[in-house]
Design an enzyme around this catalytic site. Structure first.
Site, PDB file in Angstrom:
ATOM      1  N   GLU A 177      -3.055  33.219  -9.641  1.00 55.32           N
ATOM      2  CA  GLU A 177      -3.089  34.312 -10.611  1.00 55.32           C
ATOM      3  C   GLU A 177      -3.430  33.821 -12.005  1.00 55.32           C
ATOM      4  O   GLU A 177      -4.141  34.495 -12.758  1.00 55.32           O
ATOM      5  CB  GLU A 177      -1.738  35.045 -10.614  1.00 55.32           C
ATOM      6  N   GLU A 178      -2.922  32.645 -12.381  1.00 57.80           N
ATOM      7  CA  GLU A 178      -3.123  32.158 -13.744  1.00 57.80           C
ATOM      8  C   GLU A 178      -4.586  31.818 -14.046  1.00 57.80           C
ATOM      9  O   GLU A 178      -4.962  31.681 -15.206  1.00 57.80           O
ATOM     10  CB  GLU A 178      -2.241  30.933 -14.008  1.00 57.80           C
ATOM     11  N   HIS A 188       3.293  35.972  -8.265  1.00 54.09           N
ATOM     12  CA  HIS A 188       2.534  34.724  -8.105  1.00 54.09           C
ATOM     13  C   HIS A 188       3.414  33.500  -8.321  1.00 54.09           C
ATOM     14  O   HIS A 188       4.274  33.474  -9.195  1.00 54.09           O
ATOM     15  CB  HIS A 188       1.302  34.695  -9.016  1.00 54.09           C
ATOM     16  N   ASP A 232       5.420  41.023 -12.779  1.00 50.84           N
ATOM     17  CA  ASP A 232       5.049  39.988 -13.736  1.00 50.84           C
ATOM     18  C   ASP A 232       5.832  40.198 -15.019  1.00 50.84           C
ATOM     19  O   ASP A 232       6.767  41.004 -15.057  1.00 50.84           O
ATOM     20  CB  ASP A 232       3.537  40.015 -13.990  1.00 50.84           C
ATOM     21  N   ASP A 286       7.300  33.153 -16.127  1.00 52.23           N
ATOM     22  CA  ASP A 286       6.083  33.817 -15.658  1.00 52.23           C
ATOM     23  C   ASP A 286       5.459  32.914 -14.598  1.00 52.23           C
ATOM     24  O   ASP A 286       4.849  31.898 -14.951  1.00 52.23           O
ATOM     25  CB  ASP A 286       5.146  34.055 -16.839  1.00 52.23           C
TER      26      ASP A 286
END
Length: 388
Positions: free
Chosen positions: A224-225, A72, A245, A190
């Site tokens: 995604e977050e 992501h 990830d 991330d």
């Protein structure tokens, strides 16, 4: 299947370029443009969803039996909640991250019509000269944070005259520092380190001109977050999905700080038995430093894909990450190890021929859960020494 050389310099430079592009969830167009440019430079075809998630394709011999790897491009961030009477701004988080990690962060506020303002996220009690021990006694939460802009603002009216409004996006400075000893430190590793690793693996496969047995889709998601992840990018033709990830380094965790971590379960449940063990087998055969781990408070693109109703096999491959969702640290060797594993996985045959179809009879269903083994690796067991 053969090892292909991974361009570590490319991964490093790609990571720095990704980190330089603000991309909190909901404001990802610029980083999507960058990723598309990288795919074009590699000669990889791609297409976009309405909101900008990328679906690229490395073609294989079999076009009816697909696999995918997802990372992501969106990050954590914040948003203006309100203009306060004093002219400072009330904020709320974008994504789930601790207020204590936001305290003191330098940020850019993106107002309408392309206007940008610099500022700092501060606790309400920020000065020990005023509040003494109260600065340490104030709870760390988002209700006790505010944004101080570096502008001549002393009232709500002043803020409004500058065009500031609730809903303005706030991007946090990543502050990257990539050290010569291999440690890479920055916010938002991330999952920008995962994106760089995936692009690095794709570059290695393309430039080595290896034939893939089946189509492999490279997916780059944009939310995604906030939990949406890969739910909006699969179209029913993917049988195997690997999410890339972070693997959290902490007491009682088994994450490999300098290699790959294969997650066996996260908060959404176990990952696919066979796919996870195949990845472990590849690491064993090609001497890629790796470990297995279980994450209790964690979800990824793979969880979102399953929750959206996709009946697919999923796995989670991780690079090491200390202080996740804070000021993070990984190591170059871990990110490169992930790229090595992905480049080899792309070359493997389908786990099961039956996975070509969404539904089938009992006769071709796996009879028992055994340790993964694959005869195609027997003749290349010593080839790991060739990996760059």
């Amino acid at each position: 299947m053969k090892p292909v050389p991974i361009d570590t310099d490319y991964i490093r430079e790609t990571l720095l370029a990704l980190l330089a592009i603000p991309s909190p969830t909901g404001m990802t167009d610029d980083v999507v443009q960058y990723c598309c440019q990288q795919l074009e430079a590699l000669g990889i075809d791609y297409e976009l969803t309405r909101r900008g998630a990328i679906r690229a394709t490395l073609p294989g011999r079999d076009h009816a039996h697909d696999r995918a790897i997802v990372a992501h491009v969106d990050t954590l961030g914040a948003m203006v909640k309100n203009l306060k009477p004093c002219g400072r701004l009330e904020v709320v988080p974008i994504g789930t991250w601790p207020a204590r990690s936001a305290e003191g962060a330098r940020v850019t506020l993106f107002a309408d019509h392309g206007r940008r303002f610099r500022g700092t996220l501060l606790p309400l009690k920020a000065s020990g000269h005023v509040y003494n021990e109260g600065v340490d006694e104030q709870p760390a939460n988002w209700q006790n944070l505010e944004l101080r802009l570096d502008e001549d603002i002393a009232s709500r009216e002043d803020a409004s005259k500058l065009g500031l409004q609730p809903g303005d996006f706030i991007a946090v400075d990543p502050q990257p520092e990539l050290l010569d000893n291999g440690f890479w430190v920055s916010r938002f590793l991330d999952d920008k380190a995962g994106v760089a690793a995936l692009l690095g693996a794709a570059k290695a496969v393309v430039e080595s001109d290896v034939e893939l047995p089946m189509d492999c889709h490279l997916l780059f998601t944009v939310s995604e977050e906030t939990g949406v992840g890969a739910s909006h990018i699969l179209h029913g033709d993917v049988a195997e999905l690997i999410a890339v990830d972070n693997g959290t380094i902490a007491p009682d965790q088994n994450t490999s700080e300098y290699g790959v971590t294969i997650a066996m379960q996260d908060s959404s449940g176990p990952f696919d038995y066979y796919l996870s063990r195949r990845l472990s087998g590849i690491c064993d055969t090609f001497e890629i430093d790796h470990s297995r781990d279980v994450f209790r408070f964690y979800r990824s693109d793979a969880a979102a894909a399953l929750e959206a109703g996709n009946d697919i096999r999923t796995a989670l491959v991780c690079f090491a990450l200390d202080s996740s969702h804070g000021y993070e640290r990984t190591h170059r060797d871990s990110v490169v190890a992930v790229a090595r594993l992905l480049s080899l996985h792309m070359q493997t045959e389908a786990l099961f021929e039956r996975d070509r179809d969404v539904i089938g009879p009992l006769e071709d269903f796996p009879e028992e859960q055994v340790e993964w083994e694959d005869s195609e690796l027997e003749d290349v067991a010593t080839a790991s020494a060739e990996v760059a």
